[in-house]
Motif scaffolding. Structure first.
Motif, PDB file in Angstrom:
ATOM      1  N   LEU A 186     -40.095 114.135  42.450  1.00 18.55           N
ATOM      2  CA  LEU A 186     -39.834 114.713  42.683  1.00 18.55           C
ATOM      3  C   LEU A 186     -38.925 114.248  43.162  1.00 18.55           C
ATOM      4  CD1 LEU A 186     -42.469 117.219  44.812  1.00 18.55           C
ATOM      5  CD2 LEU A 186     -40.796 117.373  43.139  1.00 18.55           C
ATOM      6  N   ALA A 187     -37.932 114.807  43.397  1.00 18.60           N
ATOM      7  CA  ALA A 187     -36.828 113.714  43.905  1.00 18.60           C
ATOM      8  C   ALA A 187     -36.412 113.433  45.626  1.00 18.60           C
ATOM      9  CB  ALA A 187     -34.885 115.084  44.305  1.00 18.60           C
ATOM     10  N   ASP A 188     -36.238 112.836  45.930  1.00 14.28           N
ATOM     11  CA  ASP A 188     -36.126 112.090  47.505  1.00 14.28           C
ATOM     12  C   ASP A 188     -35.673 113.646  48.770  1.00 14.28           C
ATOM     13  OD1 ASP A 188     -36.696 109.973  47.411  1.00 14.28           O
ATOM     14  OD2 ASP A 188     -35.178 109.186  47.195  1.00 14.28           O
ATOM     15  N   ASP A 189     -34.824 114.495  47.847  1.00 14.54           N
ATOM     16  CA  ASP A 189     -34.473 115.860  48.876  1.00 14.54           C
ATOM     17  C   ASP A 189     -35.169 117.139  48.546  1.00 14.54           C
ATOM     18  OD1 ASP A 189     -33.239 116.426  46.071  1.00 14.54           O
ATOM     19  OD2 ASP A 189     -31.695 116.475  47.225  1.00 14.54           O
ATOM     20  N   ALA A 190     -36.689 116.867  47.801  1.00 13.10           N
ATOM     21  CA  ALA A 190     -37.640 118.196  47.498  1.00 13.10           C
ATOM     22  C   ALA A 190     -37.975 118.044  48.607  1.00 13.10           C
ATOM     23  CB  ALA A 190     -38.273 117.785  46.248  1.00 13.10           C
ATOM     24  N   PRO A 191     -38.080 119.272  49.557  1.00 17.11           N
ATOM     25  CA  PRO A 191     -38.655 119.110  50.815  1.00 17.11           C
ATOM     26  C   PRO A 191     -40.468 119.612  50.374  1.00 17.11           C
ATOM     27  CG  PRO A 191     -37.399 121.452  49.873  1.00 17.11           C
ATOM     28  CD  PRO A 191     -37.509 120.675  49.092  1.00 17.11           C
ATOM     29  N   VAL A 192     -41.354 119.121  51.447  1.00 11.37           N
ATOM     30  CA  VAL A 192     -42.507 120.200  51.426  1.00 11.37           C
ATOM     31  C   VAL A 192     -42.439 121.382  51.880  1.00 11.37           C
ATOM     32  CG1 VAL A 192     -45.150 119.639  52.437  1.00 11.37           C
ATOM     33  CG2 VAL A 192     -43.726 117.558  51.446  1.00 11.37           C
ATOM     34  N   GLY A 244     -52.110 127.200  59.064  1.00 11.46           N
ATOM     35  CA  GLY A 244     -52.287 125.303  58.926  1.00 11.46           C
ATOM     36  C   GLY A 244     -50.409 124.668  58.806  1.00 11.46           C
ATOM     37  N   ARG A 245     -49.477 125.586  59.583  1.00  6.72           N
ATOM     38  CA  ARG A 245     -48.358 125.250  59.022  1.00  6.72           C
ATOM     39  C   ARG A 245     -48.034 123.601  59.940  1.00  6.72           C
ATOM     40  NH1 ARG A 245     -48.128 130.158  58.539  1.00  6.72           N
ATOM     41  NH2 ARG A 245     -47.044 130.626  60.784  1.00  6.72           N
ATOM     42  N   TRP A 246     -48.493 123.864  61.109  1.00  5.70           N
ATOM     43  CA  TRP A 246     -48.661 122.199  62.128  1.00  5.70           C
ATOM     44  C   TRP A 246     -49.108 121.286  61.569  1.00  5.70           C
ATOM     45  CZ3 TRP A 246     -52.726 119.423  64.101  1.00  5.70           C
ATOM     46  CH2 TRP A 246     -51.986 118.789  65.249  1.00  5.70           C
ATOM     47  N   GLN A 247     -50.342 121.000  61.168  1.00  7.03           N
ATOM     48  CA  GLN A 247     -51.206 120.010  59.589  1.00  7.03           C
ATOM     49  C   GLN A 247     -49.563 120.260  58.703  1.00  7.03           C
ATOM     50  OE1 GLN A 247     -52.651 118.106  60.944  1.00  7.03           O
ATOM     51  NE2 GLN A 247     -54.888 118.769  60.653  1.00  7.03           N
ATOM     52  N   ILE A 248     -49.228 120.901  58.482  1.00 10.16           N
ATOM     53  CA  ILE A 248     -48.404 120.676  56.597  1.00 10.16           C
ATOM     54  C   ILE A 248     -47.138 119.973  57.172  1.00 10.16           C
ATOM     55  CG2 ILE A 248     -47.710 121.287  55.000  1.00 10.16           C
ATOM     56  CD1 ILE A 248     -50.765 121.346  54.973  1.00 10.16           C
ATOM     57  N   SER A 249     -46.614 120.150  58.822  1.00 14.10           N
ATOM     58  CA  SER A 249     -45.281 119.635  58.710  1.00 14.10           C
ATOM     59  C   SER A 249     -45.853 118.560  59.027  1.00 14.10           C
ATOM     60  CB  SER A 249     -45.099 120.119  60.706  1.00 14.10           C
ATOM     61  OG  SER A 249     -45.649 120.168  61.507  1.00 14.10           O
ATOM     62  N   ALA A 262     -45.536 116.193  56.022  1.00 14.08           N
ATOM     63  CA  ALA A 262     -44.027 116.027  55.832  1.00 14.08           C
ATOM     64  C   ALA A 262     -43.838 115.174  56.602  1.00 14.08           C
ATOM     65  CB  ALA A 262     -42.944 117.506  55.571  1.00 14.08           C
ATOM     66  N   THR A 263     -43.986 114.692  57.584  1.00 13.11           N
ATOM     67  CA  THR A 263     -43.792 113.876  58.432  1.00 13.11           C
ATOM     68  C   THR A 263     -44.019 112.321  57.759  1.00 13.11           C
ATOM     69  OG1 THR A 263     -42.717 114.867  60.209  1.00 13.11           O
ATOM     70  CG2 THR A 263     -43.013 112.131  60.721  1.00 13.11           C
ATOM     71  N   ARG A 264     -45.079 112.423  57.255  1.00 10.84           N
ATOM     72  CA  ARG A 264     -46.056 110.884  56.740  1.00 10.84           C
ATOM     73  C   ARG A 264     -45.424 110.908  55.616  1.00 10.84           C
ATOM     74  NH1 ARG A 264     -51.279 110.578  59.000  1.00 10.84           N
ATOM     75  NH2 ARG A 264     -51.448 110.808  61.138  1.00 10.84           N
ATOM     76  N   MET A 265     -44.526 111.803  54.741  1.00 12.41           N
ATOM     77  CA  MET A 265     -44.493 111.759  53.917  1.00 12.41           C
ATOM     78  C   MET A 265     -43.248 111.189  53.474  1.00 12.41           C
ATOM     79  SD  MET A 265     -46.638 114.480  51.215  1.00 12.41           S
ATOM     80  CE  MET A 265     -45.406 114.133  49.260  1.00 12.41           C
ATOM     81  N   ASP A 266     -42.536 111.536  54.231  1.00 15.65           N
ATOM     82  CA  ASP A 266     -40.527 111.095  54.596  1.00 15.65           C
ATOM     83  C   ASP A 266     -40.043 112.223  54.387  1.00 15.65           C
ATOM     84  OD1 ASP A 266     -38.554 110.034  55.469  1.00 15.65           O
ATOM     85  OD2 ASP A 266     -37.847 108.388  53.982  1.00 15.65           O
ATOM     86  N   ARG A 267     -39.948 113.439  53.989  1.00 14.27           N
ATOM     87  CA  ARG A 267     -40.034 114.435  53.532  1.00 14.27           C
ATOM     88  C   ARG A 267     -39.126 115.390  54.502  1.00 14.27           C
ATOM     89  NH1 ARG A 267     -39.513 114.564  48.304  1.00 14.27           N
ATOM     90  NH2 ARG A 267     -40.571 113.295  46.461  1.00 14.27           N
ATOM     91  N   ARG A 268     -38.419 116.356  54.175  1.00 14.85           N
ATOM     92  CA  ARG A 268     -38.217 117.125  55.479  1.00 14.85           C
ATOM     93  C   ARG A 268     -38.738 118.714  54.916  1.00 14.85           C
ATOM     94  NH1 ARG A 268     -34.077 121.225  52.294  1.00 14.85           N
ATOM     95  NH2 ARG A 268     -33.952 120.415  49.977  1.00 14.85           N
ATOM     96  N   TYR A 269     -39.581 119.120  56.201  1.00 10.77           N
ATOM     97  CA  TYR A 269     -40.297 120.153  55.897  1.00 10.77           C
ATOM     98  C   TYR A 269     -39.435 121.969  56.278  1.00 10.77           C
ATOM     99  CZ  TYR A 269     -43.823 123.693  58.110  1.00 10.77           C
ATOM    100  OH  TYR A 269     -44.637 124.958  57.601  1.00 10.77           O
ATOM    101  N   MET A 270     -39.397 123.008  55.387  1.00 16.38           N
ATOM    102  CA  MET A 270     -39.319 124.319  55.160  1.00 16.38           C
ATOM    103  C   MET A 270     -41.086 125.082  55.606  1.00 16.38           C
ATOM    104  SD  MET A 270     -36.854 123.979  52.449  1.00 16.38           S
ATOM    105  CE  MET A 270     -35.891 125.831  52.685  1.00 16.38           C
ATOM    106  N   ASP A 271     -40.680 126.342  55.898  1.00 14.68           N
ATOM    107  CA  ASP A 271     -41.665 126.630  56.603  1.00 14.68           C
ATOM    108  C   ASP A 271     -41.282 128.235  55.213  1.00 14.68           C
ATOM    109  OD1 ASP A 271     -43.088 129.202  57.329  1.00 14.68           O
ATOM    110  OD2 ASP A 271     -43.265 128.227  59.096  1.00 14.68           O
ATOM    111  N   PHE A 272     -42.306 128.895  54.313  1.00 16.90           N
ATOM    112  CA  PHE A 272     -42.594 128.950  53.571  1.00 16.90           C
ATOM    113  C   PHE A 272     -42.068 130.882  54.064  1.00 16.90           C
ATOM    114  CE2 PHE A 272     -44.478 133.260  51.494  1.00 16.90           C
ATOM    115  CZ  PHE A 272     -44.316 132.825  50.177  1.00 16.90           C
TER     116      PHE A 272
END
Length: 346
Positions: A285-291, A297-302, A305-315
């Protein structure tokens, strides 16, 4: 399905929860999640349908996806699908649309013949909607019990596995959730006052207790009884977690118990993080592809995203929805997805 559907209600029938989302003119206006412990009997679903009846008022089409066929009240997935389709026919008038994942929406008679596509296909609906909206993304939905990790690539669902068995192998299904997971299913031991301590192999506590202690649990998302059926308070959760390491709550300080809770949550995050490496391993995936995070459990998913160095977006923020409905729609993402996807049927 030949007329324009202005009001479509999407439903996700799970083994523990019934999720409903109402779409009007292609926009989610209301969503709801109700406890339905099917292992106690199908009357649990009947009660939930009755409670949710206002959301179905005036609907042009009702669309369904399901995971409840896995409930142990059914002898097999096939029996579960047939049983849930019977419940749908009993409680809803008109011909519903059944989501069959890679086969799209089908009629109930077809759904019986496409059991392999219908069974536990709720993840596919959510991921398909995300792919359509964003093109490329890593979609992660952490519910009460499980976590789905799906790559969206070039506007399509780029899954490697499809069935539960296949997705467990590919890392696209991680059997851990934000409230119902037993702690001994997350890790066999935990550090207590600097010493690794084996966990008791008992359902003394759940991950809901951990997240309650950490202050990140929305109590409305914890719809099942606690392990000991006692109070859902920080004190009650601490007592339950303490039993997992053979102790009483008074044995350690509040800050020590909070540290242990943080450690348990970290172990869960590592399980999901490992799953993302497997699931995304064949897709660059491209670097700018978000999580994109969904589920309670969106708190955990955010954090993921930080761990993966990707921006986070909420559904919740990418779908067409009224502001008042966004949070619940994200928690009930598969129901919202089938409602919006079915709104385009003609």
């Amino acid at each position: 399905m030949t007329k324009e559907h202005k009001v479509v209600v999407g439903c996700d029938i799970g083994g523990a929860h019934f999720k409903i989302a109402r779409a009007e003119n292609g926009r989610i206006v209301e969503a709801l999640t109700l406890a339905t412990p099917l292992w106690l009997g199908l009357d649990q679903l009947t009660k939930a349908i009755k409670e949710a009846s206002p959301l179905f008022a005036g609907s042009d089409l009702n669309a369904f996806t399901m995971t409840g066929e896995l409930s142990d009240i059914f002898a097999s997935r096939e029996a579960g699908i047939s049983g849930l389709l019977e419940q749908i026919a009993r409680h809803f008038s008109g011909e519903p649309a059944i989501y069959a994942g890679r086969s799209g929406f089908v009629k109930p008679a077809q759904a019986v013949k496409l059991g392999g596509d219908v069974a536990s296909a709720n993840w596919h609906a959510s991921a398909a909607l995300v792919a359509r909206i964003l093109g490329d993304a890593l979609f992660v939905d952490m519910g009460s019990t499980t976590t789905d990790i799906i790559v969206a690539r070039d506007g399509k669902v780029a899954n490697q596995g499809y069935t539960d068995a296949e997705r467990l192998l590919t890392g696209e299904l991680v059997y851990t959730g934000f409230v119902r997971s037993a702690l001994h299913g997350i890790t066999p031991s935990a550090p207590v006052q600097g010493r690794p301590t084996p966990l008791m192999n008992e359902y003394f506590a759940s991950i809901a207790d951990v997240h309650r202690i950490l202050g990140v649990l929305d109590e409305s998302d914890d719809k099942q009884p606690s392990a000991d059926r006692q109070a859902k308070t920080v004190e009650g959760s601490t007592a339950r977690m303490a039993r997992m390491v053979g102790r009483d709550a008074a044995d350690l300080s509040a800050s020590e118990w909070r540290d242990l809770a943080a450690w348990f949550s970290e172990q869960q995050l590592r399980l999901v993080h490992d799953g993302t490496f497997l699931a995304a391993g064949t897709h660059r995936l491209a670097d700018d592809a978000p999580v994109v995070g969904a589920g309670i459990g969106r708190w955990q998913i955010s954090r993921l995203a930080t761990r993966m160095d990707r921006r986070y977006m909420d559904f919740a923020d990418i779908i067409p929805a009224d502001e008042t409905a966004r949070k619940e729609a994200s928690s009930a993402a598969p129901a919202a997805a089938v409602a919006l996807l079915a709104s385009e049927l003609s």
